[in-house]
Design a protein around this motif. Structure first.
Motif, mmCIF file in Angstrom:
data_model
loop_
_atom_site.group_PDB
_atom_site.id
_atom_site.type_symbol
_atom_site.label_atom_id
_atom_site.label_comp_id
_atom_site.label_asym_id
_atom_site.label_seq_id
_atom_site.Cartn_x
_atom_site.Cartn_y
_atom_site.Cartn_z
ATOM 1 N N ASP A 133 0.850 -1.185 0.000
ATOM 2 C CA ASP A 133 0.000 0.000 0.000
ATOM 3 C C ASP A 133 0.891 1.242 0.000
ATOM 4 O O ASP A 133 1.608 1.489 0.976
ATOM 5 C CB ASP A 133 -0.890 -0.026 1.246
ATOM 6 C CG ASP A 133 -1.793 1.181 1.354
ATOM 7 O OD1 ASP A 133 -1.732 2.084 0.490
ATOM 8 O OD2 ASP A 133 -2.564 1.236 2.322
ATOM 9 N N PHE A 150 0.271 4.114 0.639
ATOM 10 C CA PHE A 150 -0.034 5.030 1.738
ATOM 11 C C PHE A 150 0.657 4.609 3.034
ATOM 12 O O PHE A 150 0.806 5.406 3.948
ATOM 13 C CB PHE A 150 -1.543 5.100 1.986
ATOM 14 C CG PHE A 150 -2.291 5.865 0.928
ATOM 15 C CD1 PHE A 150 -2.146 7.233 0.813
ATOM 16 C CD2 PHE A 150 -3.135 5.214 0.056
ATOM 17 C CE1 PHE A 150 -2.829 7.952 -0.160
ATOM 18 C CE2 PHE A 150 -3.825 5.916 -0.923
ATOM 19 C CZ PHE A 150 -3.670 7.283 -1.025
ATOM 20 N N THR A 151 1.073 3.336 3.124
ATOM 21 C CA THR A 151 1.671 2.860 4.378
ATOM 22 C C THR A 151 3.093 2.324 4.217
ATOM 23 O O THR A 151 3.799 2.205 5.217
ATOM 24 C CB THR A 151 0.796 1.755 5.008
ATOM 25 O OG1 THR A 151 0.669 0.673 4.096
ATOM 26 C CG2 THR A 151 -0.582 2.293 5.370
ATOM 27 N N LEU A 152 3.525 1.990 3.001
ATOM 28 C CA LEU A 152 4.867 1.445 2.793
ATOM 29 C C LEU A 152 5.914 2.506 3.098
ATOM 30 O O LEU A 152 5.906 3.587 2.519
ATOM 31 C CB LEU A 152 5.048 0.958 1.358
ATOM 32 C CG LEU A 152 6.440 0.421 1.048
ATOM 33 C CD1 LEU A 152 6.649 -0.905 1.770
ATOM 34 C CD2 LEU A 152 6.641 0.260 -0.427
ATOM 35 N N LYS A 153 6.808 2.192 4.020
ATOM 36 C CA LYS A 153 7.818 3.166 4.443
ATOM 37 C C LYS A 153 9.214 2.705 4.048
ATOM 38 O O LYS A 153 9.517 1.519 4.074
ATOM 39 C CB LYS A 153 7.740 3.365 5.952
ATOM 40 C CG LYS A 153 6.417 3.970 6.381
ATOM 41 C CD LYS A 153 6.343 4.165 7.859
ATOM 42 C CE LYS A 153 4.992 4.792 8.211
ATOM 43 N NZ LYS A 153 4.840 4.973 9.647
ATOM 44 N N THR A 183 6.702 7.308 3.639
ATOM 45 C CA THR A 183 5.943 6.738 2.528
ATOM 46 C C THR A 183 6.296 7.516 1.263
ATOM 47 O O THR A 183 6.872 8.618 1.345
ATOM 48 C CB THR A 183 4.424 6.868 2.768
ATOM 49 O OG1 THR A 183 4.087 8.263 2.786
ATOM 50 C CG2 THR A 183 3.997 6.189 4.067
ATOM 51 N N CYS A 193 -3.592 6.115 -6.468
ATOM 52 C CA CYS A 193 -3.926 5.083 -5.483
ATOM 53 C C CYS A 193 -5.409 4.998 -5.188
ATOM 54 O O CYS A 193 -5.865 4.014 -4.607
ATOM 55 C CB CYS A 193 -3.191 5.345 -4.173
ATOM 56 S SG CYS A 193 -1.403 5.196 -4.309
#
Length: 137
Positions: free
Chosen positions: A99, A101-104, A110, A131
């Motif tokens: 995602d 929006f959450t993958l760091k 992000t 997205c």
């Protein structure tokens, strides 16, 4: 390509030549960056590398592959002020299994946070828009 070419034009032409010559698209550089990372970092309005990126994806290079800094190609696109909307959409569309929006990355950012931190609000908007689920009217 004209006789007077920009470095990006030469770079794109060289990469296309390498792919046509059968170079392994899964090769990474000394920082673990794939072709998709490089294309995302160097794509511009004038030199859109979406078609080469599509070829790399079709050859099996995964957009969610992390480099040595924990960055995906989408993180690389986020740090490129002039990255094309088409390339961002292509990366998001093929980044199954994570995602955006959450993958760091290893710094805890992000792709959208990277773009905003660089002051590239257009790129942050392009990533967020790509997205969003498409709704039919």
């Amino acid at each position: 390509m004209s006789l007077i070419a920009t470095p990006a034009d030469i770079h794109a032409g060289y990469l296309e030549w390498l792919m046509d010559a059968g170079a392994d698209p899964h090769t990474t550089d000394n920082c673990g960056r794939t072709l998709l990372h490089v294309f995302a970092e160097t794509s511009t309005h004038a030199v859109d590398l979406s078609s080469l990126s599509r070829r790399a994806i079709e050859a099996g290079v995964h957009p969610a592959q992390l480099d040595d800094f924990g960055q995906t190609a989408l993180h690389s696109a986020a740090s490129n002020e002039w990255c094309s909307a088409e390339l961002i959409q292509l990366l998001v569309r093929h980044c199954t299994g994570f995602d955006p929006f959450t993958l760091k990355n290893c710094d805890g950012h992000t792709p959208i946070a990277v773009a905003k931190a660089c002051g590239y609000h257009r790129v942050a908007h392009l990533i967020a828009s790509a997205c969003m689920p498409k709704t039919s009217a």
